[in-house]
Design an enzyme around this catalytic site. Structure first.
Site: not given
Lengths: 103, 465
Positions: B394-397, B435
């Site tokens: 999720n956050d890494v995209t 996050a």
């Protein structure tokens, strides 16, 4: 003037940090998990200290407090050595290249 | 009985073999040989140490029994542990190294004669400093790793535990430790040594509790590093080259991994250590409560999109590990390949709960490692790819990392998933990631949300292919 043996060991220490630095940067990121498990296994070389602590001294009283701490450390380190190397082996055996004969 | 010079040479050989073990990890082919070098190095170190202590009586028998007992426990764990549980396994193992270091230091303190360090009450100053440092770092590693283990295992909440004055308390405890070591050297009072160990145990707990679940990759790497420094400290005490070399190697290895992980999140090391992202959760998630349009689809739509694509990039994350979806994923990819689709995998440096976690899981599911790429290698390919299949990440995209300087993840390198023609996002709900921020990607024109469990959705897609 004689050089203190500590300085020699300290030199080994510092040089090893540099070796570690360059060697670890060359580790491919996909193997970072095995890197952690293998560093974990080799840091259990602390078992040599445990063996000396457990066995050295007078043979008639093996169960001195100091010896007992040595024996305890041997168990902990042994779990780590076998566990660490074997789990690393298990992981590494899973990394395979693309099969060429596959249709 | 072997001479101490010969002994030192053997320890040096072990040290060199350990270096080669790490060197082997530069590629998967050489890695298995590297591991063998490590095992040989360890066998040499243990063998010569046993030979050097002139005691083949009862003690030797106990030693063998304990080695066997510990070894079987270790082997049992190594074969039983599921790959998804690697982070907690490594944390658990770190704690053992830490505790072993403490025990060896205690033993050396109680019985310094056997290590040629002087006599109880008259231990050499240098040795006292080395053994108290080794014991202190070992103790911090022990309790710190236990906390990390509990958090990773889910036995303890992953959210950061913070309280007023926490960092000052830690700082004070750290300073007290140095003061105690100083007084220990001056007075040689036993109780000071025990106090050092107890405070260090406490410090280990206090250092790790404020760090949130998503920062675990950094914590594990950091504890890895600590266990190395503890071993090196003991190595100086015992004047043992193998331990000093190994300690330095492990210490720097862990430090580099921590650095790589911090860079993967664009955060400074201190920022991670001083408390997690979790603390800023509420403010950002409550703000964006208004409903934005989301396109959602089912397995049929996803199968149709991917079947007709010419290239697909898979973006796995921790959610894949939780759902145990890696095997289903491989099957899906096999089915796609049969349809002539080119499939690759993109892995973000901090995907998962420890460095390289995703790679191991994919390898376990028989994904060839030459189909798996790191962020820098693959990021440009998203622009030319038809479908990006985001599973459990999720956050890494999240594109806000590039666009919104207010965002807590601003500046974090992300996978440019949004550049691909269409994005399939497998997720159970629209809830934000670790996050605690909303992902812009959910609301894009070219995004199709697949609301389901990662494993179930992937299996359904296979049926529709």
């Amino acid at each position: 003037m004689e050089i203190d043996p500590f300085i020699f060991r300290f030199s080994i220490f510092i040089l090893s940090i540099f070796i570690g630095y360059y060697v670890v940067w060359s580790v491919t990121p996909s193997l970072h998990t095995p890197l952690m498990s293998v560093t974990n296994a080799i840091s259990s070389v602390i078992i040599v200290g445990a063996i000396i602590a457990a066995l050295a001294g007078k043979s008639e009283n093996v169960f001195d407090t100091a010896n007992i701490f040595g024996f305890l450390a041997i168990i902990l380190a042994a779990v780590n050595i076998f566990g660490g190397f074997l789990v690393t082996q298990r992981m590494l055996s899973m990394y395979k290249k693309k099969k060429k004969d596959k249709k | 009985m072997i001479s101490s010079n010969l002994l030192a040479v053997f320890y040096l050989i072990s040290g060199v073999l350990f270096i080669l073990a790490l060197r082997g990890l530069s590629s998967p082919e050489s890695s298995r040989q590297g591991n063998l070098f490590g095992i040989i190095g360890m066998a040499i170190a243990i063998g010569v140490t046993i030979l050097s202590v002139d005691n083949f009586s009862t003690g030797f028998l106990y030693l063998l029994v304990l080695l066997l007992v510990g070894g079987s426990i270790g082997a049992f764990i190594a074969f039983k542990i599921p790959m998804t549980a690697m982070p907690e396994l490594v944390a658990g193992f770190h704690s053992l190294v830490g505790l072993a270091a403490v025990f060896v230091a205690i033993s050396a303190f109680l019985n310094p004669e056997v290590f040629n360090l002087g006599f109880p009450g008259k231990i050499k100053i240098a040795s006292l400093i080395e053994m108290s440092l080794g014991a202190a770092i070992g103790a911090v590693t022990f309790t710190g790793s236990i906390i990390a283990f509990l958090k990773l295992r889910g036995l303890m909440s992953g959210s950061p535990i913070t309280f007023f004055g926490q960092h000052y308390l830690n700082l004070t405890l750290g300073l007290i430790l140095f003061g105690l070591i100083f007084y220990l050297c001056k007075t040689q009072i036993d109780n000071l040594f025990w106090t050092i160990i107890i405070i260090s145990f406490l410090l280990g707990v206090l250092l790790i509790i404020p760090i949130g679940g998503a920062d675990m990759p950094v914590v594990i790497s950091m504890l890895n590093s600590y266990s190395g420094w503890a071993a090196a400290g003991i190595g100086f005490t015992l004047e043992n080259t193998a331990l000093i070399i190994t300690g330095a190697l492990v210490g720097s290895s862990g430090a580099i991994l921590s650095y790589i992980m911090c860079k993967g999140m664009n955060r400074s090391f201190f920022n991670v250590i001083l408390g997690g992202w979790g603390a800023t959760d509420q403010s950002s998630s409550s703000k964006s409560k208004e409903q934005k349009p989301v396109k959602s689809g089912n397995a049929d739509d996803a199968a149709f999109l991917m079947k007709n694509a010419s290239s697909v990039i898979i973006v796995p994350g921790y959610g894949m590990a939780v759902a145990q979806a890696q095997h289903a994923l491989r099957e899906m990819v096999d089915a796609l390949k049969k349809n002539g689709v080119k499939v690759t995998y993109a892995i973000h440096p901090v995907a998962g709960r420890m460095p390289g976690h995703m790679n191991v899981l994919l390898a376990e599911a028989n994904v060839p490692y030459d189909e798996v790429f790191e962020l820098e290698e693959i990021n440009n390919d998203f622009a030319n790819c038809d479908v990006a299949y985001v599973i459990g990440a999720n956050d890494v995209t999240n594109p806000v990392a590039k666009t919104d300087p207010q965002s807590p993840i601003y500046g974090m390198p992300i996978l440019d998933v949004e550049k691909s023609k269409s994005v399939l996002f497998v997720k159970r709900s629209l809830s934000p990631g670790y996050a605690g921020i909303d992902n812009d990607l959910f609301y894009r024109e070219n995004t199709l949300m697949l609301f389901a469990d990662a494993k179930k959705m992937t299996e359904d897609i296979i049926k529709n292919l």
